[in-house]
Write a protein that holds these residues in place. Structure first.
Motif, mmCIF file in Angstrom:
data_model
loop_
_atom_site.group_PDB
_atom_site.id
_atom_site.type_symbol
_atom_site.label_atom_id
_atom_site.label_comp_id
_atom_site.label_asym_id
_atom_site.label_seq_id
_atom_site.Cartn_x
_atom_site.Cartn_y
_atom_site.Cartn_z
ATOM 1 N N ILE A 1 17.977 53.977 13.181
ATOM 2 C CA ILE A 1 18.247 54.910 11.685
ATOM 3 C C ILE A 1 17.204 54.287 10.656
ATOM 4 O O ILE A 1 17.417 53.057 10.446
ATOM 5 C CB ILE A 1 19.522 54.904 11.159
ATOM 6 N N VAL B 1 16.065 54.251 6.775
ATOM 7 C CA VAL B 1 16.481 54.624 5.283
ATOM 8 C C VAL B 1 15.564 54.743 4.452
ATOM 9 O O VAL B 1 14.609 53.867 4.452
ATOM 10 C CB VAL B 1 17.656 53.519 4.814
ATOM 11 N N PHE C 1 25.836 51.561 7.209
ATOM 12 C CA PHE C 1 25.414 52.151 6.100
ATOM 13 C C PHE C 1 26.414 53.091 5.364
ATOM 14 O O PHE C 1 27.429 53.615 6.244
ATOM 15 C CB PHE C 1 23.880 52.660 6.390
ATOM 16 N N ALA D 1 19.277 58.633 5.073
ATOM 17 C CA ALA D 1 19.210 57.943 6.281
ATOM 18 C C ALA D 1 18.718 59.077 7.223
ATOM 19 O O ALA D 1 19.369 60.104 7.323
ATOM 20 C CB ALA D 1 20.377 57.425 6.735
#
Lengths: 216, 346
Positions: free
Chosen positions: A100, A102, A130, A146
């Motif tokens: 992922i 961000v 997160f 994200a």
């Protein structure tokens, strides 16, 4: 020992050997059963996955199993948004598989024209997490976006699930809140460190400017 | 650095919308299943605070569902069984009161007509009393025509509702988790938030209203019994039911008691004391029960409350009136969410 006794003893040992050969080797079977990739189901793999996350290390196996029953497994395609900056937050995510990225919304002015763009803040991978503030605040706005890089799978716990977990399993609920506090305190320490570095940089820049002005 | 993002798969969204439409249409098309299911669902929402309380003493979910179904069946059926006896007796007495009421109305109307004629020399030609009596007779007749059907439905519901309630209490979370899987990723948080808000507002409101109506009904019934007023149980039940309606409900509940007080020439019937009792019950409700229990749940403007109750009564009768306020609160939440989506968070 006479010959008869010897015969009896030999027969007994032979029988015992043949019996042992015929018997099913349960530990061996159990090992192969557990090692088989087909036998790994969701129920077993999620507590195992949670065990590898350091903030959940104070959970017992039973507590992790209970906690795993309250998690939603969601799959995201490549470039798909998991959470978007400015949206109301409602869930906390643990990366089960994949990566992922961000991003944060930024603005830059070039030749009088304001341009919006996304700046990469961090890359997260398996066992990272997160969106924890959404569980602690009420209708908090997400402060970053994200995005899934490649196909990824995340485990999500939403606010109603947390409330239900606290109601039904108060010990597990309390431990989860403790874990969340730990995450928040780590983030806070990280921010404090960054702030210190920035302040140091600022003061060194200020002193450089003052020096230049004195020289001029 | 700029990133390329896409929101969600269109097919997933289309499938989700189709599923929602299918369930909505099925709900409207199958009232024999939808109504008991709706009632069971509302009951399950109402029982949530008790469910949470029982969780803390570590009761297993299956046993918890059984305890709650048996408990709520007893809780709702016991007063009905006990109350039906008293209310039937009072309803029979009412048969003797209705001609008395008719005579009273005719007398008062004749007196009014006479006074208008004397003072203003004007002859009133309308005859509302006949119309009122006719309206009353027609409605009473229609109640008797539909009575077997109503009793049949109640018996059917009596079997189906506890069954639905048991499975909702036991399996709601499993079903919810399965349904969550078909919600597209980009709307899952918002949908879950709306679902949770709807359930919380609806369940808490109905539970609070039920408690409020019970308190008001108990005060009125006890007070009327102490005053020796006729039809104490019937009037208490009526006060409790009309209390569900905001603002005008208490007045509607008071009118029958006032009419009985005026018609009945019995010296035991203390009209002033009865008025004072209704006033005290409603002051307790407005000053204590409502602010503590109900007002925090729905934060709506009084005009919106009145309009939603009127619309609820128009589309769904008494049930519509009860559910109109939490539904209005939910619609407000939907509008707020749509506003945030369109114009951003202010």
């Amino acid at each position: 020992m006479n010959s008869d006794e010897k015969k009896i003893a030999e027969n007994y040992l032979k029988e015992k050997e043949s019996l042992e050969q015929d018997r099913l080797n349960i530990p061996m079977l159990k090992y192969f059963w557990q090692a088989s990739p087909l036998a790994t189901n969701r129920k077993k793999s999620i507590p195992k996955f949670l065990r590898n996350i350091d903030v959940f290390k104070h959970f017992s196996d039973y507590e992790l199993k209970t906690f795993s029953n309250f998690l939603h497994n969601r799959t995201f395609a490549s470039e798909e948004i998991v959470i978007e900056e400015g949206d109301a937050g409602f869930g906390f995510y643990l990366i089960f598989a994949g990566n992922i990225e961000v991003y944060s919304k930024r603005q830059k002015v070039t030749e009088g024209v304001t341009e919006n763009y996304h700046q990469l803040i961090t890359r997260l991978s398996k066992y990272e997490y997160f969106g924890e503030l959404a569980l602690l605040e009420n209708q908090s706005a997400r402060n970053a976006t994200a995005v899934s890089k490649g196909t990824s799978s995340v485990l999500a716990i939403y606010k109603p699930d947390l409330e239900e977990l606290i109601d039904r399993y108060p010990v597990v609920g309390a431990k989860l809140l403790q874990a969340l506090s730990l995450i928040v305190s780590r983030r806070f320490n990280q921010v404090t460190e960054e702030l210190k570095t920035l302040k140091d940089k600022c003061s060194s820049l200020e002193s450089q400017i003052v020096d230049k002005n004195v020289q001029n | 650095m700029s990133i390329k993002m896409f929101k969600t798969d269109k097919y997933k969204m289309a499938f989700f919308v189709l599923i929602c439409l299918f369930f909505s249409v099925s709900f409207v098309m199958l009232p024999r299943i939808a109504i008991p299911f709706g009632v069971a669902y509302v009951l399950a929402l109402m029982l949530r605070p008790i469910q949470r309380m029982l969780y803390s003493v570590e009761v297993k979910k299956k046993f918890l569902a059984i305890i709650m179904v048996v408990g709520s069946t007893f809780l709702f059926s016991y007063p009905i069984v006990q109350g039906v006896k008293t209310i039937t007796e009072e309803s029979y007495k009412m048969e003797y009161y209705l001609p008395k009421l008719e005579t009273y109305l005719r007398q008062k109307y004749a007196l009014l007509k006479y006074e208008v004629k004397e003072r203003f020399n004007y002859e009133i030609e309308m005859n509302p009393v006949d119309k009122i009596v006719e309206f009353g007779q027609e409605n009473t007749r229609s109640i008797f025509v539909f009575l077997p059907k109503i009793i049949g439905s109640i018996l059917e519901w009596g079997l189906i509702i506890p069954l639905f309630l048991f499975f909702i209490l036991r399996d709601e979370r499993k079903v919810r988790f399965q349904l969550m899987k078909i919600i597209p990723n980009n709307i899952v948080e918002r949908m879950y938030y709306l679902y949770h808000s709807f359930n919380t507002k609806f369940g808490d409101y109905i539970f609070a209203k039920f408690i409020e109506a019970t308190i008001v009904g108990t005060i009125i019934t006890t007070g009327l019994l102490l005053l020796g007023y006729p039809f104490a149980f019937l009037l208490g039940l009526l006060a409790a039911l009309t209390n569900i309606l905001p603002y005008v409900g208490p007045i509607f509940g008071f009118i029958p008691a006032l009419v009985i007080g005026l018609v009945d020439q019995n010296p035991n019937t203390t009209l002033g004391a009865m008025t004072l009792l209704y006033l005290i019950a409603n002051i307790i409700d407005l000053a204590l029960v409502f602010p503590l229990l109900v007002s925090k749940i729905v934060n709506l403007h009084p005009i919106i409350v009145v309009v939603s109750v009127i619309l609820g009564s128009q589309f769904g009768g008494v049930v519509g009136m009860i559910v109109s306020i939490p539904l209005a609160a939910f619609v407000k939440l939907l509008i707020q969410e749509a506003y945030i989506e369109l114009y951003g968070r202010a």
